[in-house]
Design an enzyme around this catalytic site. Structure first.
Site, PDB file in Angstrom:
ATOM      1  N   ASP A  68       0.806  -1.224   0.000  1.00 60.28           N
ATOM      2  CA  ASP A  68       0.000   0.000   0.000  1.00 60.28           C
ATOM      3  C   ASP A  68       0.840   1.275   0.000  1.00 60.28           C
ATOM      4  O   ASP A  68       0.294   2.375  -0.045  1.00 60.28           O
ATOM      5  CB  ASP A  68      -0.939   0.015   1.209  1.00 60.28           C
TER       6      ASP A  68
ATOM      7  N   ASP B  23     -14.227  35.985 -33.003  1.00 61.27           N
ATOM      8  CA  ASP B  23     -13.402  34.778 -33.007  1.00 61.27           C
ATOM      9  C   ASP B  23     -14.077  33.603 -32.314  1.00 61.27           C
ATOM     10  O   ASP B  23     -13.701  32.454 -32.534  1.00 61.27           O
ATOM     11  CB  ASP B  23     -12.058  35.046 -32.323  1.00 61.27           C
TER      12      ASP B  23
ATOM     13  N   GLY C 159      -8.685  21.730 -33.109  1.00 63.66           N
ATOM     14  CA  GLY C 159      -9.378  20.721 -33.903  1.00 63.66           C
ATOM     15  C   GLY C 159      -9.836  21.274 -35.235  1.00 63.66           C
ATOM     16  O   GLY C 159      -9.778  20.603 -36.268  1.00 63.66           O
ATOM     17  N   LEU C 160     -10.274  22.531 -35.241  1.00 62.18           N
ATOM     18  CA  LEU C 160     -10.709  23.163 -36.480  1.00 62.18           C
ATOM     19  C   LEU C 160      -9.519  23.346 -37.419  1.00 62.18           C
ATOM     20  O   LEU C 160      -9.621  23.113 -38.628  1.00 62.18           O
ATOM     21  CB  LEU C 160     -11.359  24.517 -36.182  1.00 62.18           C
TER      22      LEU C 160
END
Length: 530
Positions: free
Chosen positions: A36, A274, A409-410
């Site tokens: 542990d 934007d 991503g764009l």
């Protein structure tokens, strides 16, 4: 017991370690087997601490179970006091040691140490990490904090921040700045940064600020009952919640809620040109209930996203989360099984995920952008820079964190769209070296791998997923995408491509079409648009 690769929360003794590690002058003697001690890594590796947690493990082994493990614990507690000389000590058992029933509290009390020794009863097989942190902090406050005269000036305590918490260090600093702007001094911030001596003087504050209900609400209720200190109910995450929090504090203290907001940028940025193309993006939110409920409000009212689903892993907060989810018209998912979360995300196909480190991995597999909003998190979400989630600066940080995955991503999608352009294809030279650009013909497409049929792609995915231990589901029907259709599919934005692919395949299967062409793709689009 259910075996799993990942877990949202550890056992309750890890929560106790989070409290002990965040404090100074406190030592935790943990009756636990040798294995542990892995919990040390959570702090030294993930949180990048420069010292190990103030925890002494008894580290009994299998051969010790036939001997006197109680004496092993007493020796460990006695040695820990002699070595570290703490102001106070907490004692308890890990989930494994709980089974041998040695009663660490009673054993430590029998030692007669000259400091407060606080026993912890943490039911390892019924409760989890956040409960462990909340209960440990409560027991420390219950043992040490007493009623006392108030300070002359208005002061407050800040409750709930722990080690290994999501941006807790920076949140405390940001909220402290806000309170100072109102003319309020912080008496004690605890448990993180506090000593047992600091806990003992918590009663002199006028009220308490509860930042994290998961790890501080029981202590806040106790202080309200015993010391007569009211506590705040609003968590200042987001612009609206921060303003509401300031008005709540104003109601308690009578001080003005007006503070300097000149550094706040989220409202203007989210309304700017934007950002308007991000308006209406569907977002799925999952994490601890406090951060999820705050994120839903920010997403819906401050950035303009649509909350298409939400959920939490800590069942203790299921009721308030269900009430919030009802307001957004969604059915919440209350679970600690990441596979259920993945299935829900795959079903809803959001354009952005707001979640934990688990959801970051889920997003990678499903091809969906993800921003992290809640623990459990990995090392990258313990930044060296100042990066709060609370207050007005926290709102700025949140805007950046959430928007960047969509913006990047764009960009990726645009690069993919223009990949076949004579100037931008993979084997073309830099754009300012026009002589190196090679025009592409229909017969030859340099830099573009030949399109794979779903069967070939499935074989490749199976190999990848098998190596990662991810189960693979094989489709019952065999539908082949023709090369021209595959190229057309790649032109669809990444955040709806998966849905378009599934709809087209279903449309084809319903009509017995085995080879999907461009015509099939557009017929399916027209069909589902009706």
């Amino acid at each position: 017991m259910k075996l799993t690769l990942w877990t949202y929360e550890g056992p309750p003794h890890v929560g106790a370690m989070r409290v002990a590690t965040g404090m100074t002058g406190l030592h935790y003697v943990l009756h636990a087997p040798q294995g542990d001690t892995y919990a040390d890594l959570l702090f030294t590796m993930i949180e990048r601490r420069n010292h190990r947690p103030p925890v002494t493990f008894t580290t009994f082994q299998a051969r010790d179970l036939g001997a006197d493990t109680a004496n092993l614990f007493k020796d460990s507690a006695r040695d820990a006091y002699a070595r570290f000389q703490p102001q106070a000590m907490i004692v308890g058992a890990s989930c494994t040691a709980e089974l041998i029933q040695d009663d660490p509290g009673g054993l430590a009390e029998a030692l007669g140490l000259p400091i407060p020794v606080i026993p912890l009863e943490l039911p390892s097989y019924q409760r989890k990490e956040n409960f462990g942190a909340d209960e440990t902090f409560f027991q420390i406050v219950k043992a040490l904090a007493k009623p006392m005269p108030r300070t002359e000036a208005i002061t407050c305590n800040i409750l709930g921040a722990t080690a290994l918490g999501f941006r807790h260090r920076d949140d405390v600093a940001e909220v402290t700045k806000l309170l100072n702007l109102m003319g309020i001094t912080v008496n004690v911030a605890a448990p993180m940064g506090a000593s047992p001596a600091d806990i003992a003087r918590m009663g002199q504050a006028h009220f308490n600020v509860l930042l994290y209900p998961e790890t501080g609400e029981t202590a806040a209720r106790h202080l309200e009952r015993v010391c007569g200190q009211p506590y705040t109910k609003i968590v200042p995450i987001g612009v609206g919640a921060t303003r509401d929090f300031l008005h709540e504090v104003s109601g308690i203290t009578g001080l003005s809620a007006k503070v300097d907001e000149s550094g706040l940028r989220l409202p203007w940025w989210s309304a700017s040109v934007d950002s308007t193309y991000l308006t209406g993006k569907r977002v799925y939110i999952f994490g601890d209930a406090t951060h999820v409920m705050a994120a839903a409000r920010i997403a819906a009212t401050e950035i303009g996203f649509e909350v298409c689903g939400m959920g939490c892993f800590n069942r203790e907060f299921a009721r308030p989360l269900r009430a919030v989810a009802k307001a957004y018209g969604v059915d919440p998912l209350i679970t600690d099984d990441y596979l259920e979360v993945e299935a829900e995300i795959a079903r809803l196909q959001p354009e952005l995920i707001l979640g934990t480190q688990m959801e970051r991995h889920i997003g990678k597999r499903l091809g969906i952008p993800c921003a992290v909003i809640s623990a459990p998190v990995h090392v990258q979400d313990f930044p060296a820079r100042y990066s709060p989630q609370m207050g007005f600066e926290g709102a700025n940080v949140i805007f950046d964190t959430w928007i960047h995955p969509l913006v990047m991503g764009l960009e990726e999608h645009l690069l993919t769209m223009f990949r076949e352009d004579f100037e931008f294809h993979d084997e073309a030279g830099a754009s300012h070296h026009g002589g190196k650009a090679v025009a592409r013909t229909d017969a030859e497409e340099p830099g573009v791998s030949p399109p794979q049929t779903p069967v070939a792609q499935l074989d490749q995915d199976e190999g990848t997923k098998a190596s990662e231990g991810i189960p693979v589901v094989t489709p019952s029907g065999e539908v082949i995408w023709l090369p021209d259709a595959e190229r057309e599919l790649k032109k669809i934005p990444f955040f709806v491509r998966g849905k378009a692919k599934r709809n087209t395949e279903k449309y084809a299967a319903d009509r017995g079409v085995t080879k999907i062409s461009v015509d099939t793709l557009y017929e399916a689009k027209a069909h589902y648009a009706r």
